[in-house]
Design an enzyme around this catalytic site. Structure first.
Site, PDB file in Angstrom:
ATOM      1  N   ASP A 112       0.806  -1.072   0.070  1.00 61.56           N
ATOM      2  CA  ASP A 112       0.056   0.018  -0.099  1.00 61.56           C
ATOM      3  C   ASP A 112       0.878   1.214  -0.229  1.00 61.56           C
ATOM      4  OD1 ASP A 112      -2.018   1.791   0.496  1.00 61.56           O
ATOM      5  OD2 ASP A 112      -2.677   0.871   2.501  1.00 61.56           O
ATOM      6  N   HIS A 182      -6.203  -4.153   6.113  1.00 64.17           N
ATOM      7  CA  HIS A 182      -6.062  -3.446   7.432  1.00 64.17           C
ATOM      8  C   HIS A 182      -6.206  -4.458   8.197  1.00 64.17           C
ATOM      9  CE1 HIS A 182      -7.385  -0.073   4.547  1.00 64.17           C
ATOM     10  NE2 HIS A 182      -6.553   0.335   5.210  1.00 64.17           N
TER      11      HIS A 182
END
Ligand code: CO
Length: 313
Positions: A112, A182
């Protein structure tokens, strides 16, 4: 019997060690794709380019280079801190303080990252961007020193405050696991006093910086979704779309634009039915409370054998 158990345990260990090395190679490959695109971004990100065109360019480049988008490219402008991705017929053009936040995955091994651009020739925007980048650098240095989460957050907060800005406290970095963008822990953008240390693993660090009060609220629905359940989908078209989503994105975020591209307008209707069944979570835009511009810088790091490797540099 005991001996057999012992052999089983050993071979299992050896196997998972080997898998680890393969996974690490995939993380590195995903990171190299990000690095390559980061180099190309200044040529593509121009004022007034359609956000739709920009998102599609980045996403197709990820695929060309051998990866897959880990989530829809986020192109959030000014006070929108995150979660803006163009719809299939989006007419918004690039301007202001633009954050290009994108991820790449290879078989679920995700990296990311984010880069911010000032498209206004604004000194204030440029200072915000520099601050976010410096805060990220300091946070990574702290990870290298094996600092606690609180100390990493402190480093980010200090850089922001030194420049008379605030970090956004209710946005944070995060762990990354296979097909889980996440995971725990959250990596704070301020000193939350946590003594927790980072284990071996993959982490995204992402300071958000603003002149405003440093908090975001949930705005309008973003058109970015994630599977959160099974739902009870009766419509046969919607079931087909849902099967595609499960197969193609698994537990990773996707967007209505991607569904439109694959299934056309009927896909969008199906998406509404799937959402109504409770199988999806739709993310909201995240907007800075005092409506002040937000800059973001983000990298993914790998901590392996006590060493920190920045995967997305
Ligand atoms: Co992130």
């Amino acid at each position: 019997k005991q001996e057999k158990l012992y052999t089983e345990l050993c071979s299992e260990g050896a196997e998972s060690e080997e898998m680890n090395q393969k996974e690490i190679e995939k993380y590195r490959k995903a990171g190299q794709i990000v690095s390559q695109i980061r180099k190309e971004l200044p040529q593509i990100v121009k004022k007034d380019i359609l956000l739709l065109e920009l998102a599609e360019k980045i996403e197709s480049r990820i695929i060309e280079l051998g990866g897959k988008p880990a989530f829809p490219v986020n192109l959030s402008i000014n006070e929108i801190a995150a979660h803006y991705t163009p719809s299939y017929n989006d007419e918004e053009k690039a301007h202001g303080l633009l954050k290009v936040d994108f991820g790449v995955h290879i078989d679920g091994n995700i990296v990311d990252n984010s880069v911010s651009f000032d498209l206004e020739n604004s000194d204030e925007n440029q200072k915000l961007i520099k601050t976010a980048e410096e805060a990220l650098k300091k946070a990574i240095e702290n990870a290298e020193k094996n600092s606690s989460l609180g100390e990493i957050g402190r480093a980010i907060q200090d850089v922001c405050e030194k420049n008379n800005f605030s970090p956004i406290k209710n946005l944070s970095g995060h762990g990354i696991e296979e097909y889980n963008l996440h995971s725990k822990p959250t990596i704070p953008n301020y000193d939350n006093k946590s003594n927790v240390l980072l284990n071996e693993g993959v982490y995204a660090i992402e300071p958000f910086v603003t002149k405003g009060i440093g908090e975001v609220y949930d705005g309008k629905p973003s058109g970015i979704y994630e599977v959160r359940g099974k739902g009870n989908i009766r419509d046969s078209n919607a079931r087909k779309v849902f099967e595609f989503i499960l197969e193609e994105y698994q537990t990773l975020p996707f967007c209505s634009r991607w569904i439109f591209k694959k299934f056309g307008a009927r896909g969008l209707l199906s998406l509404r039915l799937i959402e109504a069944s409770g199988a999806l979570h739709q993310f909201s835009l995240l907007i800075e409370k005092s409506k002040m511009p937000v800059a973001q810088a983000e990298h993914t790091i790998l901590i392996h054998k006590g060493k920190v490797e920045v995967l997305t540099e």
